[in-house]
Design an enzyme around this catalytic site. Structure first.
Site, PDB file in Angstrom:
ATOM      1  N   HIS A 208       0.920  -1.180  -0.019  1.00 42.22           N
ATOM      2  CA  HIS A 208       0.000  -0.081  -0.211  1.00 42.22           C
ATOM      3  C   HIS A 208       0.832   1.306  -0.060  1.00 42.22           C
ATOM      4  CE1 HIS A 208      -3.453   2.346   1.432  1.00 42.22           C
ATOM      5  NE2 HIS A 208      -2.540   3.193   1.807  1.00 42.22           N
ATOM      6  N   ARG A 292      -8.864  14.239   3.297  1.00 43.47           N
ATOM      7  CA  ARG A 292      -8.802  15.020   4.728  1.00 43.47           C
ATOM      8  C   ARG A 292      -7.138  14.668   5.273  1.00 43.47           C
ATOM      9  NH1 ARG A 292      -7.916   9.795   6.856  1.00 43.47           N
ATOM     10  NH2 ARG A 292      -9.182   8.373   6.137  1.00 43.47           N
TER      11      ARG A 292
HETATM   12  P1  ADP Z   1     -10.706   1.506   3.192  1.00 49.66           P
HETATM   13  O1  ADP Z   1     -11.249   2.811   2.481  1.00 49.66           O
HETATM   14  O2  ADP Z   1     -11.977   0.816   3.776  1.00 49.66           O
HETATM   15  O3  ADP Z   1      -9.387   1.857   3.805  1.00 49.66           O
HETATM   16  P2  ADP Z   1      -9.122   0.912   0.835  1.00 49.66           P
HETATM   17  O4  ADP Z   1      -9.909   0.633  -0.620  1.00 49.66           O
HETATM   18  O5  ADP Z   1      -8.483   1.936   0.850  1.00 49.66           O
HETATM   19  O6  ADP Z   1     -10.446   0.788   1.835  1.00 49.66           O
HETATM   20  O7  ADP Z   1      -8.287  -0.433   0.940  1.00 49.66           O
HETATM   21  C1  ADP Z   1      -7.634  -0.838   2.381  1.00 49.66           C
HETATM   22  C2  ADP Z   1      -6.968  -1.901   2.107  1.00 49.66           C
HETATM   23  O8  ADP Z   1      -7.502  -3.236   1.840  1.00 49.66           O
HETATM   24  C3  ADP Z   1      -5.520  -1.789   1.238  1.00 49.66           C
HETATM   25  O9  ADP Z   1      -4.624  -0.958   1.729  1.00 49.66           O
HETATM   26  C4  ADP Z   1      -5.144  -3.271   0.871  1.00 49.66           C
HETATM   27  O10 ADP Z   1      -4.450  -3.917   1.802  1.00 49.66           O
HETATM   28  C5  ADP Z   1      -6.757  -3.906   0.776  1.00 49.66           C
HETATM   29  N1  ADP Z   1      -7.374  -3.904  -0.464  1.00 49.66           N
HETATM   30  C6  ADP Z   1      -8.332  -2.995  -1.050  1.00 49.66           C
HETATM   31  N2  ADP Z   1      -8.463  -3.278  -2.334  1.00 49.66           N
HETATM   32  C7  ADP Z   1      -7.643  -4.333  -2.834  1.00 49.66           C
HETATM   33  C8  ADP Z   1      -7.555  -5.156  -3.884  1.00 49.66           C
HETATM   34  N3  ADP Z   1      -8.182  -5.040  -4.857  1.00 49.66           N
HETATM   35  N4  ADP Z   1      -6.419  -6.110  -3.753  1.00 49.66           N
HETATM   36  C9  ADP Z   1      -5.976  -6.467  -2.481  1.00 49.66           C
HETATM   37  N5  ADP Z   1      -5.843  -5.860  -1.686  1.00 49.66           N
HETATM   38  C10 ADP Z   1      -6.929  -4.782  -1.317  1.00 49.66           C
END
Ligand code: ADP
Length: 467
Positions: A208, A292
């Protein structure tokens, strides 16, 4: 510049904002729930207004009470912090209509990035890579099955209005997909008031990586490089670092340019974060934009020397960015942050609220602690479990790790359980030391350690029972 700002938040971020205001000579108003009357933000602000009972719905999410507090104290601006109302476009609009400057982006920008599906569509149109998946809400199970077959398993179901790592479900096969779809829709409806879900390809072994954006109302926009938030538990960040050990200057430039392009697409103004997933072939995909200030903003401040909260306030008051040229943004050394949560890593991270009897905060060269806790402070069960952030800044990653290790040894928070022990374990892990970590690190690598900790905890009880 504003003369008085209301801080519509609690905990460490409320303190962080009050500190920035004090240094800028701006007066502050704290708002607090009845349960938070002994919180430091209440005492450090110039004025404080109680806005309701302990539950967030009656206090920190209580829009009429917050707006009334702002009117009574006659503030000219409001900082929402993170969480609570920070990404609520309706709230930002109400502030605007009451002539209270919302320190954040426009309601339109919040709205266009708040719906993850809509944001994906915007990114696709401008050529920012997105994870393969659906462009619209899933209508029924047949559609879900068809899409999953096309993009191939594993896939992940996500709530369009999701956030905070909630509302996501990974599916490895058809059976799981069908059962997960219904629960995901139901859960999304209850948690976010919107049952729309979509499907994405689940990227295996990703990192990430997110870029900090700053933009003013004069058209200037820069990024303050990236943060690596790969160390997560159940999709929630636990430890972050800046810069990412997995991003070289070539990739940084490429991702940074894409992040700016993404933010420009919604005419973004103020501080925001573009999140990407980076796969092991070096391909990256837009995940979402957080409109934010982020919990982990401090490590970016440490490596760039830019005070992001002060920049937010200056931008909202109409000033230009402090540094407007991308190649003039400094990047010095390495910073790492450990989130100190009142959770028990030996018991599946169960919340551990309660009174802190012994508290020793670390200090010394290279250490920054942002926390609202103190000896005698009671961690409340009503709000999120984060009680502070321990950050270390060194000349390089190894030095930052060493500083953090000795600071964690100094950090005493008793008798409640905290995430301090698992941070110590992460920092000594050879894979972490070599930066060979993915988002499943805690589950895959720390599992054995957590089991051992749990067993040690349970054993004395078993022994006692046998006697
Ligand atoms: P939130 O808004 O709930 O934080 P995100 O979309 O930012 O959700 O995703 C949070 C985490 O979930 C990411 O850092 C990753 O670890 C995991 N994640 C989200 N989408 C994927 C994906 N398509 N493939 C693998 N991991 C994912």
């Amino acid at each position: 510049m504003f003369s008085k700002i209301l801080v519509a938040n609690r905990g460490e971020i409320a303190l962080r904002i009050i500190r920035a205001c004090k240094e800028m000579g701006v007066r502050t108003v704290a708002v607090y729930s009845a349960a938070d009357q002994n919180s430091p933000h209440v005492h450090l602000a110039d004025e404080a207004v109680c806005i309701g009972a302990a539950p967030s719905s009656q206090s920190y999410l209580n829009i009429p009470a917050i707006i009334s507090a702002a009117e009574i104290t006659d503030v000219d601006a409001l900082h929402p912090g993170y969480g609570f109302l920070a990404e609520n476009a309706h709230f930002a609009e109400i502030c605007e209509s009451c002539q209270i400057k919302f320190i954040g982006p426009s309601p339109a920008a919040i709205r266009s990035m708040g719906d993850k599906m809509a944001a994906r569509e915007t990114m696709r149109k401008i050529g920012v890579p997105i994870v393969p998946g659906t462009q619209e809400a899933i209508r029924d199970k047949d559609e879900a099955l068809r899409i999953a077959k096309k993009i191939k398993y594993p896939v992940i179901i996500k709530a369009a209005a999701g956030g905070g790592g909630r509302g996501m479900r990974v599916c490895h096969n058809e059976v799981r997909l069908v059962s997960a779809l219904m629960t995901a829709q139901h859960e999304a409806d209850t948690a976010f008031g919107n049952s729309a879900v979509y499907i994405e390809k689940y990227i295996e072994k990703p990192k990430h990586i997110e870029f900090q954006i700053l933009a003013d109302s004069h058209g200037n926009m820069v990024h303050l490089y990236e943060r690596d938030c790969t160390i997560q538990r159940r999709h929630q960040k636990l430890l972050e670092e800046a810069p990412s050990p997995s991003v070289d200057w070539k990739l940084r430039k490429k991702m940074g340019d894409m992040a700016i392009k993404a933010a420009r697409a919604v005419n973004y103004v103020n501080a925001g974060t573009i999140e990407f997933l980076l796969d092991d072939t070096g391909k990256f995909y837009f995940l979402e934009m957080n409109t934010r200030i982020q919990v982990e903003h401090g490590i970016t401040e440490l490596v760039t020397g830019v005070d992001i909260v002060k920049e937010q306030i200056r931008i909202a008051s109409g000033e230009k960015l402090g540094i407007r040229k991308q190649d003039k943004i400094p990047l010095r050394g390495h910073a790492i942050e450990c989130r100190i949560n009142a959770e028990d890593p030996a018991n599946d991270f169960a919340p551990s609220p309660g009174r802190i009897e012994r508290y020793n905060m670390p200090g010394g060269p290279g250490v920054r602690v942002d926390s609202h806790a103190y000896a005698g402070y009671t961690v409340l069960p009503y709000y999120d479990s984060m009680i502070g952030k321990l950050m270390a800044h060194g000349r390089n990653r190894n030095e930052a790790i060493s500083i953090l290790q000795r600071a964690l040894d100094e950090f005493i928070i008793e008798p409640i359980k905290t995430t301090i022990p698992i941070h110590k374990e992460i920092l000594r892990n050879p894979l972490f030391r070599r930066s060979q970590m993915y988002t499943d690190f805690i589950q895959a690598v720390m599992g054995e350690w957590m089991d051992k900790m749990a067993a040690e905890r349970v054993m004395p009880q078993l022994v006692a029972k046998e006697r």
